[in-house]
Design an enzyme around this catalytic site. Structure first.
Site, PDB file in Angstrom:
ATOM      1  N   HIS A 258      20.669  -9.562 -12.442  1.00 16.22           N
ATOM      2  CA  HIS A 258      20.099 -10.884 -12.153  1.00 16.22           C
ATOM      3  C   HIS A 258      18.715 -11.042 -12.798  1.00 16.22           C
ATOM      4  O   HIS A 258      18.520 -11.806 -13.733  1.00 16.22           O
ATOM      5  CB  HIS A 258      19.955 -11.084 -10.640  1.00 16.22           C
ATOM      6  CG  HIS A 258      21.230 -10.961  -9.876  1.00 16.22           C
ATOM      7  ND1 HIS A 258      22.273 -11.832 -10.044  1.00 16.22           N
ATOM      8  CD2 HIS A 258      21.616 -10.082  -8.912  1.00 16.22           C
ATOM      9  CE1 HIS A 258      23.253 -11.495  -9.223  1.00 16.22           C
ATOM     10  NE2 HIS A 258      22.881 -10.433  -8.527  1.00 16.22           N
TER      11      HIS A 258
ATOM     12  N   ASP B  77       9.755 -10.174  -6.102  1.00 18.41           N
ATOM     13  CA  ASP B  77       9.889  -9.649  -4.725  1.00 18.41           C
ATOM     14  C   ASP B  77      10.464  -8.229  -4.813  1.00 18.41           C
ATOM     15  O   ASP B  77      11.541  -7.955  -4.326  1.00 18.41           O
ATOM     16  CB  ASP B  77      10.756 -10.585  -3.856  1.00 18.41           C
ATOM     17  CG  ASP B  77      12.151 -10.834  -4.429  1.00 18.41           C
ATOM     18  OD1 ASP B  77      12.342 -10.700  -5.656  1.00 18.41           O
ATOM     19  OD2 ASP B  77      13.061 -11.157  -3.642  1.00 18.41           O
TER      20      ASP B  77
HETATM   21  C1  BDR Z   1      18.365 -12.471  -6.563  1.00 19.14           C
HETATM   22  O1  BDR Z   1      18.176 -12.131  -5.187  1.00 19.14           O
HETATM   23  C2  BDR Z   1      17.490 -10.920  -5.073  1.00 19.14           C
HETATM   24  O2  BDR Z   1      18.097 -10.120  -4.098  1.00 19.14           O
HETATM   25  C3  BDR Z   1      17.524 -10.273  -6.423  1.00 19.14           C
HETATM   26  O3  BDR Z   1      16.348  -9.509  -6.638  1.00 19.14           O
HETATM   27  C4  BDR Z   1      17.603 -11.444  -7.365  1.00 19.14           C
HETATM   28  O4  BDR Z   1      16.316 -11.948  -7.650  1.00 19.14           O
HETATM   29  C5  BDR Z   1      19.848 -12.524  -6.849  1.00 19.14           C
HETATM   30  O5  BDR Z   1      20.466 -13.514  -6.077  1.00 19.14           O
HETATM   31 CA    CA Z   2      14.306 -10.659  -7.168  1.00 24.15          CA
END
Ligand code: BDR
Ligand code: CA
Length: 319
Positions: A242, A11
């Protein structure tokens, strides 16, 4: 060794952008296809960002398919402009490519690739799991065909980031996440427990900004907004890694040193626990062990910090 084929679901998204360029720079894998999903931004804009980044890195052969605009049971709520910007890439205008997304959907692409690479395809999913759930519903046999599914998502023993217990990717589509952890494939869940322990620092961002590569300099610009957001979380300009951590574990540059296969269910009720990944970690105190029949490996520790590894690979990438 031949590169391993990967279906990448994202995303895009600032940390997604870092993960994408890291994967573009990784000879261990081949991006066989990319699907986008609504999360940080809607799925169509995520595809625009993905195509632009691929073009900047010279990877114009990688097909990109737009996936689900809405989660399985409700409408997309519009993303998080204060974290990822109004366009998902920190409000930075990337050079736009003329390339368009494929006509097939992301779920169709995943089903097709699973059949084209039986027993070999790895899935790396770093957004809400809507496309994976749709693909499983369309063709449950992909659970036997796919090699492994790496997911950035969930919070096993730490608080959530979108609710008290819910991590964003899971919280955005808990019904999809439950379908994905329930399916009989091997999942590697990379939760906040480990992603929040891996940082990209201002000095790393500055090294990208000073790079010869326009793509690395664009990443440095994109990271600005994300770093501002993290001041409120960590008290300094930096960001947690992340999505890149899930990508690096899938690539094999980072090794999960504690990651038991345990029963996992996702709370998809409408109560305060909605979006929680309930990982049954009972009995692991005296030594990590797999629970018989479980097929979700929950990563709780890794062998090294990702920050330096990620920076080195990005700086090495000619693009
Ligand atoms: C996840 O949420 C999204 O905002 C980031 O891209 C990551 O995949 C972290 O909680
Ligand atoms: Ca993400």
């Amino acid at each position: 060794m031949a590169p391993r084929p990967v279906y990448f679901d994202c995303d895009t998204g600032i940390d997604d952008a870092l993960a994408l360029v890291y994967l573009m720079a990784s000879p261990e894998i081949e991006l066989a296809g990319i699907g986008t999903v609504s999360g940080n931004i809607d799925a169509k804009q995520a595809a625009v960002n993905t195509l632009d980044l691929l073009a900047m890195g010279g990877k114009t052969e990688v097909p990109v398919a737009v996936g689900a605009m809405d989660p399985l049971t409700h409408s997309f709520s519009g993303g998080v402009p204060h974290i990822h910007g109004h366009n998902g890439v920190g409000d930075v205008e990337l050079p736009h490519t003329d390339r368009k997304p494929e006509t097939e959907s992301a779920a169709d692409m995943l089903v097709r690739l699973a059949h084209e690479h039986p027993g070999e395809l790895d899935v790396i999913a770093i957004g809400p799991l809507t496309n994976l759930a749709i693909a499983l519903k369309q063709d449950p046999s992909i659970a036997e065909l796919v090699h492994e599914v790496y997911i950035m998502g969930g919070a096993a023993l730490v608080p959530g980031n979108l609710s008290a217990v819910g991590e964003a990717n899971i919280w955005n589509d808990p019904e999809a996440a439950q379908a994905v952890v329930e399916a009989p494939w091997q999942v590697v869940l990379v939760p906040l427990d480990v992603t929040l322990e891996n940082a990209f620092e201002e000095s790393d961002r500055e090294a990208l900004a000073a790079s010869d590569s326009a793509l690395n300099r664009a990443l440095a610009d994109i990271l600005n907004l994300y770093f501002d957001f993290y001041v409120g979380e960590y008290g300094r300009r930096m960001c947690a890694l992340h999505d890149p951590l899930a990508a690096a574990i899938a690539v094999g540059q980072i090794t999960a040193t504690r990651a038991p296969n345990v029963p996992v269910v996702v709370d998809d009720t409408q109560g305060p626990g909605r979006g929680q990944t309930i990982c049954d970690l009972r009995g692991q105190r005296t030594g990590t062990h797999d629970v018989e029949g479980a097929h979700v490996r929950v990563v709780l520790d890794t062998d090294q910090q990702l920050g330096p590894v990620l920076l080195a690979r990005l700086l090495d990438y000619a693009g």
